[in-house]
Design a protein around this motif. Structure first.
Motif, mmCIF file in Angstrom:
data_model
loop_
_atom_site.group_PDB
_atom_site.id
_atom_site.type_symbol
_atom_site.label_atom_id
_atom_site.label_comp_id
_atom_site.label_asym_id
_atom_site.label_seq_id
_atom_site.Cartn_x
_atom_site.Cartn_y
_atom_site.Cartn_z
ATOM 1 N N PHE A 66 45.895 44.808 34.678
ATOM 2 C CA PHE A 66 44.579 44.498 35.239
ATOM 3 C C PHE A 66 44.714 44.011 36.682
ATOM 4 O O PHE A 66 43.987 44.445 37.581
ATOM 5 C CB PHE A 66 43.925 43.434 34.356
ATOM 6 C CG PHE A 66 42.468 43.187 34.654
ATOM 7 C CD1 PHE A 66 41.607 44.233 34.895
ATOM 8 C CD2 PHE A 66 41.957 41.897 34.669
ATOM 9 C CE1 PHE A 66 40.257 44.011 35.156
ATOM 10 C CE2 PHE A 66 40.620 41.658 34.923
ATOM 11 C CZ PHE A 66 39.766 42.725 35.169
ATOM 12 N N LEU A 67 45.677 43.121 36.911
ATOM 13 C CA LEU A 67 45.892 42.562 38.248
ATOM 14 C C LEU A 67 46.430 43.621 39.206
ATOM 15 O O LEU A 67 45.996 43.706 40.363
ATOM 16 C CB LEU A 67 46.865 41.384 38.161
ATOM 17 C CG LEU A 67 47.117 40.608 39.456
ATOM 18 C CD1 LEU A 67 45.822 40.018 39.998
ATOM 19 C CD2 LEU A 67 48.139 39.497 39.223
ATOM 20 N N ILE A 68 47.363 44.457 38.735
ATOM 21 C CA ILE A 68 47.943 45.508 39.583
ATOM 22 C C ILE A 68 46.869 46.504 40.018
ATOM 23 O O ILE A 68 46.812 46.916 41.187
ATOM 24 C CB ILE A 68 49.087 46.231 38.839
ATOM 25 C CG1 ILE A 68 50.302 45.296 38.699
ATOM 26 C CG2 ILE A 68 49.497 47.507 39.578
ATOM 27 C CD1 ILE A 68 51.395 45.832 37.804
ATOM 28 N N LEU A 69 46.008 46.900 39.083
ATOM 29 C CA LEU A 69 44.916 47.821 39.423
ATOM 30 C C LEU A 69 43.989 47.205 40.471
ATOM 31 O O LEU A 69 43.548 47.883 41.406
ATOM 32 C CB LEU A 69 44.113 48.167 38.164
ATOM 33 C CG LEU A 69 44.736 49.177 37.201
ATOM 34 C CD1 LEU A 69 43.904 49.279 35.938
ATOM 35 C CD2 LEU A 69 44.860 50.545 37.860
ATOM 36 N N LEU A 92 39.449 45.201 29.965
ATOM 37 C CA LEU A 92 38.709 43.988 29.609
ATOM 38 C C LEU A 92 38.373 43.971 28.119
ATOM 39 O O LEU A 92 38.481 42.935 27.457
ATOM 40 C CB LEU A 92 37.424 43.889 30.435
ATOM 41 C CG LEU A 92 37.575 43.328 31.854
ATOM 42 C CD1 LEU A 92 36.267 43.483 32.617
ATOM 43 C CD2 LEU A 92 37.991 41.866 31.816
ATOM 44 N N ILE A 93 37.976 45.124 27.589
ATOM 45 C CA ILE A 93 37.688 45.219 26.151
ATOM 46 C C ILE A 93 38.952 44.921 25.350
ATOM 47 O O ILE A 93 38.928 44.178 24.362
ATOM 48 C CB ILE A 93 37.143 46.622 25.798
ATOM 49 C CG1 ILE A 93 35.747 46.814 26.404
ATOM 50 C CG2 ILE A 93 37.083 46.816 24.275
ATOM 51 C CD1 ILE A 93 35.241 48.240 26.323
ATOM 52 N N TYR A 94 40.075 45.492 25.797
ATOM 53 C CA TYR A 94 41.340 45.284 25.090
ATOM 54 C C TYR A 94 41.773 43.819 25.156
ATOM 55 O O TYR A 94 42.234 43.247 24.165
ATOM 56 C CB TYR A 94 42.419 46.174 25.703
ATOM 57 C CG TYR A 94 43.713 46.161 24.932
ATOM 58 C CD1 TYR A 94 43.792 46.771 23.684
ATOM 59 C CD2 TYR A 94 44.845 45.533 25.438
ATOM 60 C CE1 TYR A 94 44.966 46.759 22.965
ATOM 61 C CE2 TYR A 94 46.025 45.518 24.719
ATOM 62 C CZ TYR A 94 46.081 46.140 23.487
ATOM 63 O OH TYR A 94 47.244 46.114 22.770
ATOM 64 N N LEU A 95 41.620 43.202 26.331
ATOM 65 C CA LEU A 95 41.968 41.788 26.478
ATOM 66 C C LEU A 95 41.093 40.915 25.582
ATOM 67 O O LEU A 95 41.586 39.999 24.916
ATOM 68 C CB LEU A 95 41.804 41.360 27.940
ATOM 69 C CG LEU A 95 42.933 41.752 28.902
ATOM 70 C CD1 LEU A 95 42.490 41.574 30.346
ATOM 71 C CD2 LEU A 95 44.180 40.928 28.634
ATOM 72 N N SER A 119 41.487 33.024 32.513
ATOM 73 C CA SER A 119 41.724 32.747 33.934
ATOM 74 C C SER A 119 42.443 33.924 34.594
ATOM 75 O O SER A 119 42.201 34.239 35.764
ATOM 76 C CB SER A 119 42.544 31.466 34.100
ATOM 77 O OG SER A 119 43.900 31.669 33.757
ATOM 78 N N TYR A 120 43.338 34.581 33.837
ATOM 79 C CA TYR A 120 44.004 35.786 34.328
ATOM 80 C C TYR A 120 42.978 36.884 34.604
ATOM 81 O O TYR A 120 43.093 37.631 35.580
ATOM 82 C CB TYR A 120 44.994 36.297 33.265
ATOM 83 C CG TYR A 120 46.438 36.037 33.576
ATOM 84 C CD1 TYR A 120 46.981 34.768 33.415
ATOM 85 C CD2 TYR A 120 47.275 37.054 34.008
ATOM 86 C CE1 TYR A 120 48.317 34.523 33.679
ATOM 87 C CE2 TYR A 120 48.610 36.815 34.271
ATOM 88 C CZ TYR A 120 49.125 35.544 34.105
ATOM 89 O OH TYR A 120 50.448 35.311 34.381
ATOM 90 N N MET A 121 41.992 36.978 33.710
ATOM 91 C CA MET A 121 40.965 38.003 33.857
ATOM 92 C C MET A 121 40.014 37.671 35.000
ATOM 93 O O MET A 121 39.482 38.572 35.657
ATOM 94 C CB MET A 121 40.180 38.133 32.548
ATOM 95 C CG MET A 121 41.008 38.642 31.384
ATOM 96 S SD MET A 121 40.257 38.318 29.765
ATOM 97 C CE MET A 121 38.761 39.276 29.879
ATOM 98 N N LEU A 122 39.798 36.382 35.245
ATOM 99 C CA LEU A 122 38.806 35.962 36.231
ATOM 100 C C LEU A 122 39.253 36.215 37.668
ATOM 101 O O LEU A 122 38.452 36.661 38.498
ATOM 102 C CB LEU A 122 38.488 34.476 36.040
ATOM 103 C CG LEU A 122 37.427 33.883 36.971
ATOM 104 C CD1 LEU A 122 36.094 34.604 36.793
ATOM 105 C CD2 LEU A 122 37.260 32.392 36.703
ATOM 106 N N ILE A 129 34.903 41.044 43.739
ATOM 107 C CA ILE A 129 33.655 40.580 44.365
ATOM 108 C C ILE A 129 33.868 40.324 45.854
ATOM 109 O O ILE A 129 33.078 40.759 46.699
ATOM 110 C CB ILE A 129 33.142 39.304 43.663
ATOM 111 C CG1 ILE A 129 32.723 39.626 42.227
ATOM 112 C CG2 ILE A 129 31.966 38.697 44.434
ATOM 113 C CD1 ILE A 129 32.417 38.409 41.382
ATOM 114 N N VAL A 130 34.970 39.631 46.182
ATOM 115 C CA VAL A 130 35.280 39.338 47.588
ATOM 116 C C VAL A 130 35.496 40.633 48.365
ATOM 117 O O VAL A 130 35.053 40.772 49.506
ATOM 118 C CB VAL A 130 36.530 38.436 47.688
ATOM 119 C CG1 VAL A 130 36.962 38.271 49.143
ATOM 120 C CG2 VAL A 130 36.247 37.070 47.076
ATOM 121 N N LYS A 131 36.166 41.597 47.735
ATOM 122 C CA LYS A 131 36.427 42.889 48.377
ATOM 123 C C LYS A 131 35.126 43.572 48.781
ATOM 124 O O LYS A 131 35.020 44.155 49.870
ATOM 125 C CB LYS A 131 37.215 43.775 47.405
ATOM 126 C CG LYS A 131 37.215 45.264 47.719
ATOM 127 C CD LYS A 131 38.102 45.610 48.882
ATOM 128 C CE LYS A 131 38.188 47.119 49.060
ATOM 129 N NZ LYS A 131 39.009 47.493 50.222
#
Length: 240
Positions: A66-69, A92-95, A119-122, A129-131
């Motif tokens: 998720f983070l790499i993507l 996200l569904i899998y997590l 927190s990892y997902m957030l 959002i910032v992007k």
């Protein structure tokens, strides 16, 4: 019936069908994930890995992907937004599914695991959002705001997590008794302990199958995990 009424009814039917098929897809997806889970776990089970540790391993891998993507999207390595967001939704569904699976194995520790992986997902979601709000900053380092945001986020969450959940003990299961007992320890996020098997002098008359409470000594930064230093006693604990 006027044309406006027909358009209204058609719109309602379309919304209903969309919700119906979306829910059907999600239910089928979750059922499929469960089947895949048990098939994959048979491999890990041969390595003597508990199902709880297997779930945590999956969560770590899914969070990392998720983070790499997200990083790839931020630095414009991923240009197809539909594919990107589709993959993120599936992850996200899998997590979410994996986090809910932990509830049956963590008892009172579930909230700690839930907060940690949420927190990892957030953080990737915040980055996205910032992007879209402010892609770059007119500065020598145009992506410096992501670095600053990451550092602040990690420091804040680390302090919050240690304050609320950290502890100086963990649990283990006796897998071999005698004068020297072998204790199998699972992954414990609250004590920062990784799975391992340890030997201790049997000063508490523990038997095979007993769950024991273990003292933990934390390092300065605990990057490599905490050190288990001794046995405190036998305890009753379900779903270990």
């Amino acid at each position: 019936m006027g044309i406006i009424d027909e358009i209204g009814e058609s719109t309602i039917r379309l919304i209903y069908k969309t919700i119906y098929y979306t829910l059907g897809f999600l239910i089928a997806l979750i059922k499929g994930l469960r089947k895949i889970d048990f098939k994959l776990y048979s491999f890990f089970e041969k390595k003597n890995i508990d199902f709880k540790d297997y779930i945590i391993f999956k969560l770590q891998m899914a969070s990392l992907i998720f983070l790499i993507l997200t990083v790839g999207y931020i630095f414009n390595y991923i240009h197809v937004k539909i594919m990107f967001f589709g993959l993120l939704i599936l992850i996200l569904i899998y997590l979410t599914y994996s986090i809910s699976s932990l509830k049956n194995y963590c008892d009172e520790d579930f909230n700690a695991y839930k907060d940690f992986f949420l927190s990892y997902m957030l953080i990737p979601i915040i980055f996205i959002i910032v992007k879209n709000v402010k892609p770059v900053i007119n500065f020598r380092f145009p992506y410096a705001h992501y670095v600053i945001l990451s550092i602040v986020y990690v420091l804040f969450f680390s302090y919050y997590f240690r304050k609320k959940y950290a502890r100086d003990f963990t649990y283990g299961k006796v897998v071999e008794d005698g004068e020297i007992i072998k204790v199998k320890v699972g992954y414990d996020i609250r004590a920062n302990v990784k799975p391992k098997i340890l030997n201790f002098a049997n000063t508490i008359n523990a038997k095979k199958g007993d769950v024991v409470k273990l003292r933990v000594e934390k390092g300065t930064f605990s990057i490599r995990g905490s050190k288990i230093v001794g046995v405190e006693g036998i305890c009753k604990r379900e779903n270990y």
